[in-house]
Design a protein around this motif. Structure first.
Motif, PDB file in Angstrom:
ATOM      1  N   TYR A 175       0.821  -1.213   0.000  1.00  0.00           N
ATOM      2  CA  TYR A 175       0.000   0.000   0.000  1.00  0.00           C
ATOM      3  C   TYR A 175       0.854   1.262   0.000  1.00  0.00           C
ATOM      4  O   TYR A 175       1.911   1.328   0.628  1.00  0.00           O
ATOM      5  N   HIS A 176       0.398   2.263  -0.726  1.00  0.00           N
ATOM      6  CA  HIS A 176       0.723   3.656  -0.430  1.00  0.00           C
ATOM      7  C   HIS A 176      -0.493   4.477  -0.787  1.00  0.00           C
ATOM      8  O   HIS A 176      -1.386   4.024  -1.507  1.00  0.00           O
ATOM      9  N   HIS A 177      -0.546   5.666  -0.273  1.00  0.00           N
ATOM     10  CA  HIS A 177      -1.724   6.509  -0.387  1.00  0.00           C
ATOM     11  C   HIS A 177      -2.164   6.672  -1.847  1.00  0.00           C
ATOM     12  O   HIS A 177      -1.395   7.105  -2.690  1.00  0.00           O
ATOM     13  N   GLY A 178      -3.395   6.274  -2.145  1.00  0.00           N
ATOM     14  CA  GLY A 178      -3.950   6.454  -3.483  1.00  0.00           C
ATOM     15  C   GLY A 178      -3.577   5.392  -4.491  1.00  0.00           C
ATOM     16  O   GLY A 178      -4.017   5.458  -5.644  1.00  0.00           O
ATOM     17  N   LYS A 179      -2.797   4.379  -4.092  1.00  0.00           N
ATOM     18  CA  LYS A 179      -2.310   3.397  -5.059  1.00  0.00           C
ATOM     19  C   LYS A 179      -3.439   2.600  -5.696  1.00  0.00           C
ATOM     20  O   LYS A 179      -3.364   2.210  -6.865  1.00  0.00           O
ATOM     21  N   HIS A 180      -4.517   2.346  -4.928  1.00  0.00           N
ATOM     22  CA  HIS A 180      -5.587   1.494  -5.451  1.00  0.00           C
ATOM     23  C   HIS A 180      -6.225   2.079  -6.701  1.00  0.00           C
ATOM     24  O   HIS A 180      -6.642   1.347  -7.588  1.00  0.00           O
ATOM     25  N   HIS A 181      -6.282   3.415  -6.822  1.00  0.00           N
ATOM     26  CA  HIS A 181      -6.862   4.026  -8.020  1.00  0.00           C
ATOM     27  C   HIS A 181      -6.025   3.687  -9.254  1.00  0.00           C
ATOM     28  O   HIS A 181      -6.563   3.282 -10.293  1.00  0.00           O
ATOM     29  N   PHE A 182      -4.717   3.846  -9.133  1.00  0.00           N
ATOM     30  CA  PHE A 182      -3.814   3.547 -10.233  1.00  0.00           C
ATOM     31  C   PHE A 182      -3.854   2.063 -10.565  1.00  0.00           C
ATOM     32  O   PHE A 182      -3.893   1.655 -11.729  1.00  0.00           O
ATOM     33  N   ARG A 183      -3.875   1.225  -9.529  1.00  0.00           N
ATOM     34  CA  ARG A 183      -3.877  -0.227  -9.724  1.00  0.00           C
ATOM     35  C   ARG A 183      -5.154  -0.680 -10.433  1.00  0.00           C
ATOM     36  O   ARG A 183      -5.108  -1.511 -11.349  1.00  0.00           O
ATOM     37  N   GLU A 184      -6.287  -0.141 -10.028  1.00  0.00           N
ATOM     38  CA  GLU A 184      -7.544  -0.553 -10.655  1.00  0.00           C
ATOM     39  C   GLU A 184      -7.644  -0.071 -12.099  1.00  0.00           C
ATOM     40  O   GLU A 184      -8.196  -0.772 -12.946  1.00  0.00           O
ATOM     41  N   ARG A 185      -7.114   1.112 -12.370  1.00  0.00           N
ATOM     42  CA  ARG A 185      -7.100   1.567 -13.773  1.00  0.00           C
ATOM     43  C   ARG A 185      -6.287   0.609 -14.628  1.00  0.00           C
ATOM     44  O   ARG A 185      -6.681   0.273 -15.758  1.00  0.00           O
ATOM     45  N   MET A 186      -5.160   0.169 -14.104  1.00  0.00           N
ATOM     46  CA  MET A 186      -4.321  -0.773 -14.839  1.00  0.00           C
ATOM     47  C   MET A 186      -5.045  -2.088 -15.066  1.00  0.00           C
ATOM     48  O   MET A 186      -5.050  -2.630 -16.184  1.00  0.00           O
ATOM     49  N   LEU A 187      -5.681  -2.624 -14.043  1.00  0.00           N
ATOM     50  CA  LEU A 187      -6.368  -3.905 -14.170  1.00  0.00           C
ATOM     51  C   LEU A 187      -7.549  -3.815 -15.132  1.00  0.00           C
ATOM     52  O   LEU A 187      -7.789  -4.736 -15.929  1.00  0.00           O
ATOM     53  N   GLY A 215      -8.356  -5.175  -0.940  1.00  0.00           N
ATOM     54  CA  GLY A 215      -9.044  -4.536  -2.054  1.00  0.00           C
ATOM     55  C   GLY A 215      -9.037  -5.384  -3.317  1.00  0.00           C
ATOM     56  O   GLY A 215      -8.975  -4.840  -4.424  1.00  0.00           O
ATOM     57  N   SER A 216      -9.118  -6.714  -3.153  1.00  0.00           N
ATOM     58  CA  SER A 216      -9.136  -7.604  -4.319  1.00  0.00           C
ATOM     59  C   SER A 216     -10.316  -7.246  -5.227  1.00  0.00           C
ATOM     60  O   SER A 216     -11.386  -6.872  -4.742  1.00  0.00           O
ATOM     61  N   VAL A 217     -10.104  -7.359  -6.541  1.00  0.00           N
ATOM     62  CA  VAL A 217     -11.119  -6.917  -7.496  1.00  0.00           C
ATOM     63  C   VAL A 217     -11.250  -7.882  -8.662  1.00  0.00           C
ATOM     64  O   VAL A 217     -10.344  -8.677  -8.946  1.00  0.00           O
ATOM     65  N   ILE A 218     -12.405  -7.767  -9.347  1.00  0.00           N
ATOM     66  CA  ILE A 218     -12.642  -8.505 -10.588  1.00  0.00           C
ATOM     67  C   ILE A 218     -13.241  -7.532 -11.600  1.00  0.00           C
ATOM     68  O   ILE A 218     -14.185  -6.796 -11.287  1.00  0.00           O
ATOM     69  N   PHE A 219     -12.681  -7.525 -12.806  1.00  0.00           N
ATOM     70  CA  PHE A 219     -13.210  -6.726 -13.916  1.00  0.00           C
ATOM     71  C   PHE A 219     -13.692  -7.667 -15.013  1.00  0.00           C
ATOM     72  O   PHE A 219     -13.032  -8.677 -15.300  1.00  0.00           O
ATOM     73  N   ASP A 220     -14.817  -7.339 -15.645  1.00  0.00           N
ATOM     74  CA  ASP A 220     -15.256  -8.153 -16.773  1.00  0.00           C
ATOM     75  C   ASP A 220     -14.483  -7.757 -18.022  1.00  0.00           C
ATOM     76  O   ASP A 220     -13.642  -6.850 -18.005  1.00  0.00           O
TER      77      ASP A 220
END
Length: 578
Positions: A175-187, A215-220
């Motif tokens: 983790y670092h602050h705001g990383k999840h936004h960048f990570r989800e855009r990539m995924l 914050g595990s995620v799934i994208f279609d």
């Protein structure tokens, strides 16, 4: 309808706790099987814990990891399991085991080994060279590990081009602050680029200075978010994947094949049979679970709480002790500690001096009452006088200066460590990133401690987090007077932080540019800051490296933290700005 029920088990492994990790993994396998999942995935290196660092150099550690894998294989009945471990062949590999019906069906070796920031994987592991496609319950699944998914023409693209309908990535993404936004855009981009469902299973928990946020995620296949687990908490996220829609989307959009494109990795895509399609009747689709993302200050605060809790509990400490000064830093650390450990495990030590404002002890006592923690008051006047008397002959004909100030800080550090020794409480350091960066700290004084909770939190963010916690409480848990008072170390009459440092609203952006963004002095001056001020701040940062090397570990919450992230030499003649 072609369907895959997948479970993403974002668990909190502990490095080297093979017995505990196996128990946790087995429990989640049973839960996933009971929920009718075809496949359950666990994070990167879930069996040994991440990162194991130089434990990987011990043969006994690798052996224990392999024995634990055997236990998990035996427990994997009636379901397919994808889990991270350390594989040993002629080299060590950051590996993934693909298991079904009590048998080890295959092993995937991580191809891209990160060697930047907090990562040192090339120190230990050999890269993989194959991108297999696994048939699991009749669905073609491409499996990869963490860094592998970050390359836009890497293993995911190779596997999708070879027929993979689902890309499953198991990860330990710090983790670092705001990383999840960048990570989800990539995924999301990986999903749309490859017209494939992307499932990302992330680690959660604290490990020394690192926090993993889950914050595990799934994208279609169209890049739509269809599932998200909670941040900073363990969870078994279960979702039904409509694999049939991948086939139809690919028929309508042939561009996904990308004939002739230059791929990042050139590896074979063997087909490996793991499990046959289900023979039972179609199941009703599960409702979508998309947990909302936390707001900015909330995510940082929860990271601090999780990092503190895991560091204290995983290392077996029965409680913590904090020096309460009546200032915002110690108040925030105390609030985090109570949220992490409960009030009975947190203790405060109030240490007034001849220079302490009368209200400082009152503010500290009020905070302790609000938090429900026990405090002790030990004035430092007698000890300080004794020090001055002992040094009077040596210091004769000299004027009082920072030396006498630092003696007070070191007395306080000694008292905190005395209570730590006597009662087994770890000392929580209360220095913030602005102070640590500029050396506005006393070595062996206020730098004493076993863990530095806000070491990577700039002072301006400290204030925001205090206000956030008060908003959550619905009252001034941290007294408003504490937040609004002028910052002072209270080591001499009338002292203010601004006697030495610029206002924190000015200082913190300069530190951000110099420390986290690696901008030079001239670049920062060009942003409109006073040249002399920028040169002064840069010099303070540079000459304080020797102090930081002796500081306790602390929680990383920014993209570049001191320690694992930023590695500057202590001995260096290079100075920005001359």
């Amino acid at each position: 309808m072609k369907q895959l029920r997948i479970a993403l088990a974002q668990i909190n492994s502990t490095v080297g706790d093979f017995k505990g990790n196996v128990r946790l993994i087995t429990e989640n396998i049973l839960k996933a099987r009971a929920a009718g999942a075809d496949l359950v995935a666990f994070p990167e290196l879930a069996i040994p814990g991440y990162p194991p660092e130089d434990l990987l150099l011990k043969s006994s550690f690798i052996d224990a990891n392999l024995r634990a894998l055997e236990e998990i294989v035996t427990a994997s009945k009636g379901i397919s399991v994808v889990i991270g471990f350390v594989d040993r062949k002629e080299e060590l590999y950051n590996a993934t085991a693909i298991i079904h019906e009590g048998k080890l069906a295959s092993i995937y070796h991580k191809i891209y080994l990160p060697n930047y920031g907090v990562f040192d994987e090339k120190r230990y592991f050999h890269p993989g060279s194959s991108c297999p496609i696994y048939e699991i319950s009749g669905v073609n699944v491409g499996i990869s590990v963490c860094e592998d998914i970050w390359y836009d023409t890497g293993p995911a693209t190779v596997q999708a081009s070879g027929g993979a309908e689902v890309i499953l990535n198991i990860s330990a993404s710090p983790y670092h602050h705001g990383k999840h936004h960048f990570r989800e855009r990539m995924l999301g981009a990986r999903a749309t680029d490859n017209v494939a469902i992307v499932a990302f299973c992330n680690l959660v928990g604290g490990q020394d200075e690192l926090v993993f946020d889950g914050g595990s995620v799934i994208f279609d296949e169209q890049g739509n978010l269809i599932a998200r687990a909670r941040q900073f908490e363990e969870e078994l996220l279960i979702a039904d994947l409509d694999v049939e829609s991948v086939f139809h989307s690919r028929l309508q959009d042939p561009r996904w094949r990308k004939e002739g494109q230059q791929l990042e990795c050139d590896c074979p895509t063997d087909r490996i049979m793991v499990s046959a399609p289900r023979q039972d009747s179609p199941r009703a689709m599960l409702p979508k679970q998309i947990t909302p993302l936390l707001e900015s200050d909330s995510e940082v605060y929860k990271a601090l709480v999780l990092g503190t809790r895991d560091y204290i509990l995983k290392n077996g400490f029965g409680g913590v002790i904090i020096g309460l000064s009546g200032g915002v830093d110690s108040s925030l650390v105390a609030a985090v500690a109570v949220d992490a450990l409960g009030p009975k495990s947190v203790h405060g030590l109030i240490m007034p001096s001849r220079f302490s404002a009368p209200l400082s002890a009152d503010y500290a006592a009020k905070l302790a009452t609000n938090l429900g923690i026990k405090t002790f008051t030990v004035p430092i006047e007698k000890a300080y006088t004794a020090y001055l008397d002992s040094l009077s002959e040596v210091f004769r004909d000299t004027k009082p200066d920072v030396t006498e100030e630092n003696i007070q800080a070191r007395i306080r550090g000694t008292l905190l460590m005395a209570l730590s020794n006597k009662f087994g409480w770890m000392v929580l350091n209360t220095g913030n990133k602005s102070e640590v960066a500029t050396g506005y700290t006393t070595l062996y004084g206020d730098m004493a401690g076993g863990y530095a909770v806000i070491k990577d939190v700039p002072k301006t963010l400290v204030y925001r987090l205090c206000r956030y916690r008060n908003n959550q409480a619905g009252f001034d848990l941290i007294p408003d007077a504490v937040i609004n008072r002028v910052p002072s170390a209270e080591l001499r009459p009338g002292q203010k932080d601004t006697d030495t440092l610029p206002e924190y609203e000015v200082l913190d952006p300069i530190l951000l540019a110099y420390v986290e963004e690696d901008k030079g002095v001239e670049q920062i001056i060009a942003q409109g800051y006073e040249p002399e001020l920028v040169v002064k701040v840069a010099r303070l940062v540079d000459v304080s490296e020797y102090k930081r090397r002796q500081a306790p570990p602390g929680i990383k919450i920014t993209p570049k933290a001191f320690g694992r992230d930023r590695r500057e030499p202590i001995t260096s003649k290079f100075r920005e700005g001359g």
